[in-house]
Design a protein around this motif. Structure first.
Motif, mmCIF file in Angstrom:
data_model
loop_
_atom_site.group_PDB
_atom_site.id
_atom_site.type_symbol
_atom_site.label_atom_id
_atom_site.label_comp_id
_atom_site.label_asym_id
_atom_site.label_seq_id
_atom_site.Cartn_x
_atom_site.Cartn_y
_atom_site.Cartn_z
ATOM 1 N N ASP A 129 54.258 37.251 50.394
ATOM 2 C CA ASP A 129 52.965 37.764 49.964
ATOM 3 C C ASP A 129 51.888 36.851 50.523
ATOM 4 O OD1 ASP A 129 54.239 39.770 48.544
ATOM 5 O OD2 ASP A 129 54.230 38.651 46.670
ATOM 6 N N VAL A 130 50.808 37.466 51.031
ATOM 7 C CA VAL A 130 49.736 36.715 51.690
ATOM 8 C C VAL A 130 48.421 37.064 51.006
ATOM 9 C CG1 VAL A 130 48.568 36.236 53.868
ATOM 10 C CG2 VAL A 130 51.004 36.828 53.868
ATOM 11 N N PHE A 131 47.666 36.029 50.624
ATOM 12 C CA PHE A 131 46.398 36.223 49.917
ATOM 13 C C PHE A 131 45.285 35.468 50.631
ATOM 14 C CE2 PHE A 131 49.958 36.170 46.936
ATOM 15 C CZ PHE A 131 49.865 37.452 46.440
ATOM 16 N N TYR A 132 44.131 36.113 50.740
ATOM 17 C CA TYR A 132 42.966 35.501 51.393
ATOM 18 C C TYR A 132 41.721 35.948 50.647
ATOM 19 C CZ TYR A 132 39.310 34.717 54.868
ATOM 20 O OH TYR A 132 38.165 34.314 55.498
ATOM 21 N N GLN A 133 40.788 35.044 50.475
ATOM 22 C CA GLN A 133 39.481 35.443 49.964
ATOM 23 C C GLN A 133 38.427 34.525 50.553
ATOM 24 O OE1 GLN A 133 39.912 35.358 45.699
ATOM 25 N NE2 GLN A 133 38.843 33.430 45.509
ATOM 26 N N THR A 134 37.200 35.020 50.545
ATOM 27 C CA THR A 134 36.107 34.305 51.204
ATOM 28 C C THR A 134 35.533 33.180 50.362
ATOM 29 O OG1 THR A 134 34.515 35.935 50.390
ATOM 30 C CG2 THR A 134 35.440 36.287 52.607
ATOM 31 N N GLY A 135 35.825 33.137 49.085
ATOM 32 C CA GLY A 135 35.291 32.099 48.199
ATOM 33 C C GLY A 135 35.472 32.525 46.765
ATOM 34 N N PRO A 136 34.807 31.823 45.844
ATOM 35 C CA PRO A 136 34.936 32.192 44.431
ATOM 36 C C PRO A 136 34.393 33.596 44.170
ATOM 37 C CG PRO A 136 33.804 30.071 44.675
ATOM 38 C CD PRO A 136 33.957 30.655 46.039
ATOM 39 N N VAL A 137 34.958 34.246 43.165
ATOM 40 C CA VAL A 137 34.468 35.563 42.759
ATOM 41 C C VAL A 137 33.029 35.391 42.264
ATOM 42 C CG1 VAL A 137 34.815 37.487 41.169
ATOM 43 C CG2 VAL A 137 36.787 36.275 42.101
ATOM 44 N N PRO A 138 32.099 36.214 42.752
ATOM 45 C CA PRO A 138 30.710 36.089 42.291
ATOM 46 C C PRO A 138 30.594 36.282 40.777
ATOM 47 C CG PRO A 138 30.830 37.498 44.233
ATOM 48 C CD PRO A 138 32.246 37.238 43.792
ATOM 49 N N ASP A 139 29.747 35.479 40.139
ATOM 50 C CA ASP A 139 29.512 35.605 38.702
ATOM 51 C C ASP A 139 29.048 37.014 38.377
ATOM 52 O OD1 ASP A 139 30.199 32.995 38.140
ATOM 53 O OD2 ASP A 139 28.132 32.253 38.202
ATOM 54 N N GLY A 140 29.658 37.592 37.369
ATOM 55 C CA GLY A 140 29.255 38.910 36.910
ATOM 56 C C GLY A 140 29.957 40.069 37.594
ATOM 57 N N LEU A 141 30.807 39.799 38.586
ATOM 58 C CA LEU A 141 31.518 40.881 39.280
ATOM 59 C C LEU A 141 32.739 41.281 38.457
ATOM 60 C CD1 LEU A 141 31.793 42.652 41.850
ATOM 61 C CD2 LEU A 141 33.277 40.858 42.773
ATOM 62 N N TRP A 142 32.797 42.554 38.062
ATOM 63 C CA TRP A 142 33.985 43.040 37.359
ATOM 64 C C TRP A 142 35.060 43.297 38.398
ATOM 65 C CZ3 TRP A 142 36.274 48.175 36.981
ATOM 66 C CH2 TRP A 142 37.370 48.189 36.116
ATOM 67 N N LEU A 143 36.183 42.638 38.233
ATOM 68 C CA LEU A 143 37.241 42.713 39.217
ATOM 69 C C LEU A 143 38.583 42.880 38.516
ATOM 70 C CD1 LEU A 143 37.537 42.494 42.299
ATOM 71 C CD2 LEU A 143 38.068 40.101 41.957
ATOM 72 N N PRO A 144 39.139 44.082 38.538
ATOM 73 C CA PRO A 144 40.447 44.272 37.904
ATOM 74 C C PRO A 144 41.543 43.575 38.703
ATOM 75 C CG PRO A 144 39.689 46.313 38.920
ATOM 76 C CD PRO A 144 38.604 45.304 39.104
ATOM 77 N N ASP A 145 42.647 43.308 38.023
ATOM 78 C CA ASP A 145 43.826 42.757 38.672
ATOM 79 C C ASP A 145 44.266 43.714 39.786
ATOM 80 O OD1 ASP A 145 46.244 40.790 38.386
ATOM 81 O OD2 ASP A 145 47.135 42.795 38.496
ATOM 82 N N GLN A 146 44.861 43.184 40.836
ATOM 83 C CA GLN A 146 45.285 44.052 41.939
ATOM 84 C C GLN A 146 46.441 44.961 41.542
ATOM 85 O OE1 GLN A 146 45.679 41.686 45.575
ATOM 86 N NE2 GLN A 146 43.530 42.135 45.975
ATOM 87 N N GLY A 147 47.138 44.665 40.478
ATOM 88 C CA GLY A 147 48.116 45.590 39.927
ATOM 89 C C GLY A 147 49.416 45.736 40.703
#
Length: 155
Positions: A129-147
């Protein structure tokens, strides 16, 4: 901005379009985000993503989940589908495929934030499994689990 002017530069949507031979040949298109002042998440799920092992040429399969918080641009979904499909005959390791997809989208869209989860099916008995993100999740962004559960095999 009228709907016609937002979409007037698109070359693939509504057209008969061939699958690109390689990811490098794929044209990702974008449209202006009419809600650019709002913090929200967009999710694309590709549960049947395929590429090729660069060593054996055998097919590899993944369930991709791409989440992003748009800035000024949205990715046009048909161009994204064609881009993802272009990996079918592309030989690269799981890590390279996953991060390449993320970087192309970041370069095109300059999103407020982006992450990708590449849930690859086992090769040689080992799921990768490979995970990448550009930085911390922006404050206030509703983000469900990828499931997508971790691979369990038959156990």
């Amino acid at each position: 901005m009228s709907q016609d002017s937002i979409y007037s530069g698109l070359t693939q949507l509504g057209q008969s379009t061939r699958i690109p031979a390689t990811p490098e040949d794929a044209v990702l298109e974008r449209v202006p985000n009419p809600q650019a002042d709002v913090l929200y998440a967009v999710r694309f799920t590709a549960p049947e993503f395929t590429s090729l092992c660069p060593m054996t040429g055998q097919p590899d399969f993944a369930h991709l989940v791409i989440d992003y918080a748009p800035g000024d641009w949205l990715v046009e979904s048909k161009s994204l589908k064609l881009f993802l499909t272009s990996f079918r005959n592309h030989g690269a390791f799981h890590e390279d495929c996953t991060v390449t997809i993320a970087r192309r989208l970041v370069d095109l869209l300059a999103p407020k934030w982006l992450r990708i989860g590449g849930y690859w099916y086992p090769r040689g008995g080992i799921p990768i499994d490979v995970f990448y993100q550009t930085g911390p999740v922006p404050d206030g962004l509703w983000l469900p689990d990828q499931g997508v559960p971790s691979y369990r095999g038959r156990g």
